[in-house]
Design a protein around this motif. Structure first.
Motif, PDB file in Angstrom:
ATOM      1  N   PHE A  14       2.096   4.102  -3.933  1.00 50.47           N
ATOM      2  CA  PHE A  14       1.991   4.969  -5.113  1.00 50.47           C
ATOM      3  C   PHE A  14       0.684   5.763  -5.102  1.00 50.47           C
ATOM      4  O   PHE A  14       0.646   6.919  -5.548  1.00 50.47           O
ATOM      5  CB  PHE A  14       2.078   4.117  -6.379  1.00 50.47           C
ATOM      6  CG  PHE A  14       1.960   4.910  -7.651  1.00 50.47           C
ATOM      7  CD1 PHE A  14       3.033   5.659  -8.123  1.00 50.47           C
ATOM      8  CD2 PHE A  14       0.776   4.929  -8.378  1.00 50.47           C
ATOM      9  CE1 PHE A  14       2.932   6.404  -9.291  1.00 50.47           C
ATOM     10  CE2 PHE A  14       0.658   5.671  -9.544  1.00 50.47           C
ATOM     11  CZ  PHE A  14       1.740   6.405 -10.001  1.00 50.47           C
ATOM     12  N   LEU A  15      -0.380   5.173  -4.546  1.00 52.06           N
ATOM     13  CA  LEU A  15      -1.674   5.864  -4.478  1.00 52.06           C
ATOM     14  C   LEU A  15      -1.685   6.956  -3.413  1.00 52.06           C
ATOM     15  O   LEU A  15      -2.651   7.715  -3.325  1.00 52.06           O
ATOM     16  CB  LEU A  15      -2.783   4.853  -4.197  1.00 52.06           C
ATOM     17  CG  LEU A  15      -3.099   3.875  -5.338  1.00 52.06           C
ATOM     18  CD1 LEU A  15      -4.138   2.847  -4.881  1.00 52.06           C
ATOM     19  CD2 LEU A  15      -3.595   4.623  -6.576  1.00 52.06           C
ATOM     20  N   GLY A  16      -0.634   7.023  -2.611  1.00 48.30           N
ATOM     21  CA  GLY A  16      -0.528   8.099  -1.627  1.00 48.30           C
ATOM     22  C   GLY A  16      -1.167   7.813  -0.290  1.00 48.30           C
ATOM     23  O   GLY A  16      -1.397   8.727   0.506  1.00 48.30           O
ATOM     24  N   LEU A  17      -1.453   6.534   0.020  1.00 50.41           N
ATOM     25  CA  LEU A  17      -2.012   6.206   1.318  1.00 50.41           C
ATOM     26  C   LEU A  17      -0.970   6.419   2.419  1.00 50.41           C
ATOM     27  O   LEU A  17       0.225   6.263   2.173  1.00 50.41           O
ATOM     28  CB  LEU A  17      -2.483   4.750   1.356  1.00 50.41           C
ATOM     29  CG  LEU A  17      -3.961   4.501   1.053  1.00 50.41           C
ATOM     30  CD1 LEU A  17      -4.260   4.817  -0.409  1.00 50.41           C
ATOM     31  CD2 LEU A  17      -4.353   3.075   1.399  1.00 50.41           C
ATOM     32  N   PRO A  18      -1.408   6.793   3.626  1.00 51.92           N
ATOM     33  CA  PRO A  18      -0.463   6.904   4.742  1.00 51.92           C
ATOM     34  C   PRO A  18       0.276   5.584   4.928  1.00 51.92           C
ATOM     35  O   PRO A  18      -0.256   4.505   4.660  1.00 51.92           O
ATOM     36  CB  PRO A  18      -1.368   7.207   5.942  1.00 51.92           C
ATOM     37  CG  PRO A  18      -2.586   7.843   5.335  1.00 51.92           C
ATOM     38  CD  PRO A  18      -2.775   7.176   4.012  1.00 51.92           C
ATOM     39  N   ILE A  19       1.511   5.675   5.412  1.00 53.13           N
ATOM     40  CA  ILE A  19       2.367   4.500   5.488  1.00 53.13           C
ATOM     41  C   ILE A  19       1.762   3.422   6.380  1.00 53.13           C
ATOM     42  O   ILE A  19       1.925   2.212   6.112  1.00 53.13           O
ATOM     43  CB  ILE A  19       3.789   4.890   5.982  1.00 53.13           C
ATOM     44  CG1 ILE A  19       4.760   3.703   5.841  1.00 53.13           C
ATOM     45  CG2 ILE A  19       3.746   5.389   7.414  1.00 53.13           C
ATOM     46  CD1 ILE A  19       5.014   3.290   4.430  1.00 53.13           C
ATOM     47  N   ALA A  20       1.036   3.804   7.440  1.00 53.78           N
ATOM     48  CA  ALA A  20       0.420   2.799   8.317  1.00 53.78           C
ATOM     49  C   ALA A  20      -0.610   1.985   7.541  1.00 53.78           C
ATOM     50  O   ALA A  20      -0.646   0.749   7.633  1.00 53.78           O
ATOM     51  CB  ALA A  20      -0.233   3.478   9.516  1.00 53.78           C
ATOM     52  N   PHE A  21      -1.464   2.661   6.766  1.00 53.25           N
ATOM     53  CA  PHE A  21      -2.475   1.949   5.983  1.00 53.25           C
ATOM     54  C   PHE A  21      -1.840   1.131   4.865  1.00 53.25           C
ATOM     55  O   PHE A  21      -2.350   0.076   4.489  1.00 53.25           O
ATOM     56  CB  PHE A  21      -3.482   2.942   5.399  1.00 53.25           C
ATOM     57  CG  PHE A  21      -4.261   3.694   6.441  1.00 53.25           C
ATOM     58  CD1 PHE A  21      -4.591   3.103   7.643  1.00 53.25           C
ATOM     59  CD2 PHE A  21      -4.642   5.010   6.225  1.00 53.25           C
ATOM     60  CE1 PHE A  21      -5.296   3.794   8.615  1.00 53.25           C
ATOM     61  CE2 PHE A  21      -5.352   5.709   7.186  1.00 53.25           C
ATOM     62  CZ  PHE A  21      -5.683   5.097   8.390  1.00 53.25           C
ATOM     63  N   THR A  22      -0.724   1.626   4.341  1.00 53.70           N
ATOM     64  CA  THR A  22      -0.012   0.876   3.304  1.00 53.70           C
ATOM     65  C   THR A  22       0.533  -0.431   3.866  1.00 53.70           C
ATOM     66  O   THR A  22       0.383  -1.501   3.257  1.00 53.70           O
ATOM     67  CB  THR A  22       1.145   1.717   2.738  1.00 53.70           C
ATOM     68  OG1 THR A  22       0.613   2.922   2.165  1.00 53.70           O
ATOM     69  CG2 THR A  22       1.900   0.956   1.666  1.00 53.70           C
ATOM     70  N   LEU A  23       1.151  -0.362   5.051  1.00 54.07           N
ATOM     71  CA  LEU A  23       1.697  -1.563   5.686  1.00 54.07           C
ATOM     72  C   LEU A  23       0.593  -2.543   6.076  1.00 54.07           C
ATOM     73  O   LEU A  23       0.655  -3.743   5.770  1.00 54.07           O
ATOM     74  CB  LEU A  23       2.501  -1.183   6.926  1.00 54.07           C
ATOM     75  CG  LEU A  23       3.814  -0.426   6.703  1.00 54.07           C
ATOM     76  CD1 LEU A  23       4.336   0.143   8.018  1.00 54.07           C
ATOM     77  CD2 LEU A  23       4.853  -1.350   6.079  1.00 54.07           C
ATOM     78  N   GLY A  24      -0.424  -2.016   6.764  1.00 55.73           N
ATOM     79  CA  GLY A  24      -1.512  -2.881   7.220  1.00 55.73           C
ATOM     80  C   GLY A  24      -2.348  -3.419   6.078  1.00 55.73           C
ATOM     81  O   GLY A  24      -2.720  -4.599   6.059  1.00 55.73           O
ATOM     82  N   GLY A  25      -2.651  -2.556   5.099  1.00 57.10           N
ATOM     83  CA  GLY A  25      -3.487  -2.965   3.979  1.00 57.10           C
ATOM     84  C   GLY A  25      -2.832  -4.019   3.108  1.00 57.10           C
ATOM     85  O   GLY A  25      -3.466  -5.001   2.708  1.00 57.10           O
ATOM     86  N   SER A  26      -1.545  -3.844   2.813  1.00 57.95           N
ATOM     87  CA  SER A  26      -0.846  -4.829   1.988  1.00 57.95           C
ATOM     88  C   SER A  26      -0.728  -6.166   2.716  1.00 57.95           C
ATOM     89  O   SER A  26      -0.849  -7.230   2.098  1.00 57.95           O
ATOM     90  CB  SER A  26       0.540  -4.306   1.595  1.00 57.95           C
ATOM     91  OG  SER A  26       1.312  -3.999   2.743  1.00 57.95           O
ATOM     92  N   LEU A  28      -2.872  -7.313   5.005  1.00 58.76           N
ATOM     93  CA  LEU A  28      -4.229  -7.877   5.009  1.00 58.76           C
ATOM     94  C   LEU A  28      -4.550  -8.540   3.667  1.00 58.76           C
ATOM     95  O   LEU A  28      -5.063  -9.671   3.622  1.00 58.76           O
ATOM     96  CB  LEU A  28      -5.238  -6.773   5.317  1.00 58.76           C
ATOM     97  CG  LEU A  28      -6.726  -7.168   5.309  1.00 58.76           C
ATOM     98  CD1 LEU A  28      -7.008  -8.191   6.408  1.00 58.76           C
ATOM     99  CD2 LEU A  28      -7.602  -5.934   5.489  1.00 58.76           C
ATOM    100  N   LEU A  29      -4.227  -7.860   2.581  1.00 62.20           N
ATOM    101  CA  LEU A  29      -4.518  -8.407   1.255  1.00 62.20           C
ATOM    102  C   LEU A  29      -3.666  -9.649   0.977  1.00 62.20           C
ATOM    103  O   LEU A  29      -4.136 -10.619   0.365  1.00 62.20           O
ATOM    104  CB  LEU A  29      -4.257  -7.341   0.188  1.00 62.20           C
ATOM    105  CG  LEU A  29      -5.261  -6.176   0.160  1.00 62.20           C
ATOM    106  CD1 LEU A  29      -4.776  -5.075  -0.767  1.00 62.20           C
ATOM    107  CD2 LEU A  29      -6.632  -6.678  -0.284  1.00 62.20           C
ATOM    108  N   ALA A  30      -2.406  -9.622   1.420  1.00 57.69           N
ATOM    109  CA  ALA A  30      -1.530 -10.781   1.203  1.00 57.69           C
ATOM    110  C   ALA A  30      -2.050 -12.009   1.940  1.00 57.69           C
ATOM    111  O   ALA A  30      -2.050 -13.128   1.397  1.00 57.69           O
ATOM    112  CB  ALA A  30      -0.109 -10.449   1.654  1.00 57.69           C
TER     113      ALA A  30
END
Length: 424
Positions: A14-26, A28-30
């Protein structure tokens, strides 16, 4: 942990991050917030997910497509198709479809096909008084062939995610791709005829021979790529290397449209495109690993089987799901996320996973021409100087044809499996 994963995923998306960062970031946080695992696993999984031998085909096919696009192949393909079909009512629109099909067999990318073909054929259609929105809609819809007709980067991504033979997937994608190409040509012909667009003059035999002579090297490239794979002479990766060498020799020494000073830009563009795809694949690997650790594939399988044990109902539900996902998610990212979840369910229902890969790819290809994330739409909007809403009345017709094509591809598996069985 799963709740954290999906909440983070949708927030970052929703924040508009590129899909790669969305996949990797979520992911990492999980892992950081929902477990006590070592965070080093994130880097390890991202690296292992993007370093396979099969994935080497992606940068080589991207480079081959850029070399041939810069080397004049797209223009020669269009000229050849125009000489053959331009005299038919709506001929230039049909030329756009066929040219997209030929270029798809070189680039492996939908967006690259839309950009390369659209930049040449749309101005030509406008010169012949085709309506601007119709020209743009035709190219946008036809460019989806770039991810269906082999070599397809999307099919490579599915093959890696679902552990299927890339060669078999390439064989399976050819006939469905040709089928879609023919139906889109028919739709373009009838719409153009209804609009009263004027065809070109019929070319003479001499003009046809001249166009064929100029395009023969361009036409030979997909034959070389697919023939070497289908004949068992090369793997997909080796065929991609051959395509690069062929594209370089033809563009630099035969057509002489690629100058030495052009090579750094071609290489840089290819590196950026390939790196984007590989980063998405790497980040999706850790995302999929987290899902697997939490038994999400099994939960998805139980959910689908709880609705119905019929494979036909499952395939119908998958079509609806993928069409919706394709509207909001880039095809490559959707493929690497969903293939590990859906393929085991398909296998448990007795569905051939090669056929299932074609179903997934054909569905997600439609997403290339559906707002709000339809990449092809934005590419042709720039080329044709139109807005998406202006194209909608034509896009709806093409969309209806593509939905019918999807149903045929889904429920007539022989269309996809004929070549893999014959060439086994």
């Amino acid at each position: 942990m799963i709740a954290i994963l999906f909440v983070c995923f949708f927030v970052l998306l929703f924040l508009g991050l590129p899909i790669a960062f969305t996949l990797g970031g979520s992911s990492l946080l999980a892992i950081a917030l929902g477990s006590e695992m070592d965070l080093a696993i994130v880097a390890q999984r991202i690296f292992s997910g993007s370093s396979g031998f099969t994935l080497m085909a992606i940068p080589f096919f991207v480079l081959a497509g850029n070399l041939m696009s810069s080397g004049g192949i797209s223009r020669r393909l269009i000229n050849f198709c125009n000489v053959m079909l331009g005299h038919v009512s709506g001929g230039l629109a049909m030329v756009a479809v066929v040219a997209c099909g030929f270029f798809a067999a070189i680039s492996g990318s939908s967006a690259a096909t839309a950009a390369a073909i659209g930049a040449i054929i749309i101005p030509e259609m406008l010169n012949h008084r085709y309506e601007r929105n119709f020209a743009a809609a035709t190219v946008a819809s036809s460019a989806e062939l770039g991810v269906i007709i082999p070599p397809s980067i999307g099919l490579i991504m599915y093959g890696v995610a679902a552990e299927q033979s890339i060669g078999d997937l390439f064989k399976a994608g050819l006939l469905p791709g040709v089928f879609i190409c023919v139906t889109l040509m028919a739709a373009a012909h009838f719409m153009a005829k209804k609009q009263g667009f004027v065809p070109s003059e019929k070319s003479t035999g001499k003009q046809k021979l001249a166009a064929l002579r100029k395009a023969v090297l361009a036409l030979f490239m997909p034959v070389m790529i697919l023939g070497s794979i289908y004949g068992g002479l090369c793997t997909a990766t080796e065929a991609a290397v051959l395509a690069v060498v062929y594209g370089f020799v033809v563009g630099v020494f035969v057509y002489r449209e690629i100058r030495w000073k052009d090579l750094p830009k071609i290489l840089l563009d290819s590196c950026l495109t390939a790196a984007t795809v590989l980063v998405i694949i790497g980040c999706s690997n850790i995302f999929g690993w987290v899902l697997a650790k939490q038994s999400v594939p099994q939960l998805v399988a139980n959910a689908f089987l709880g609705i119905s044990g019929s494979k036909y109902v499952f395939l119908l539900l998958v079509n609806v799901l993928l069409l919706l996902v394709g509207m909001f998610c880039e095809a490559g990212a959707a493929m690497v996320i969903l293939a590990p979840l859906l393929a085991p369910v398909a296998a448990s229902l007795g569905i051939d996973l090669v056929h299932f890969g074609i179903i997934m790819m054909a569905n997600l290809a439609v997403g290339m021409v559906t707002p709000p994330v339809g990449v092809n739409l934005y590419v042709v909007c720039d080329s044709a100087k139109v807005k998406i809403e202006g194209m909608m009345r034509y896009l709806l017709v093409f969309f209806a044809v593509l939905i019918l094509d999807l149903l045929v591809i889904t429920f007539v598996p022989q269309l996809s499996l004929l070549l893999p069985h014959l060439l086994a």
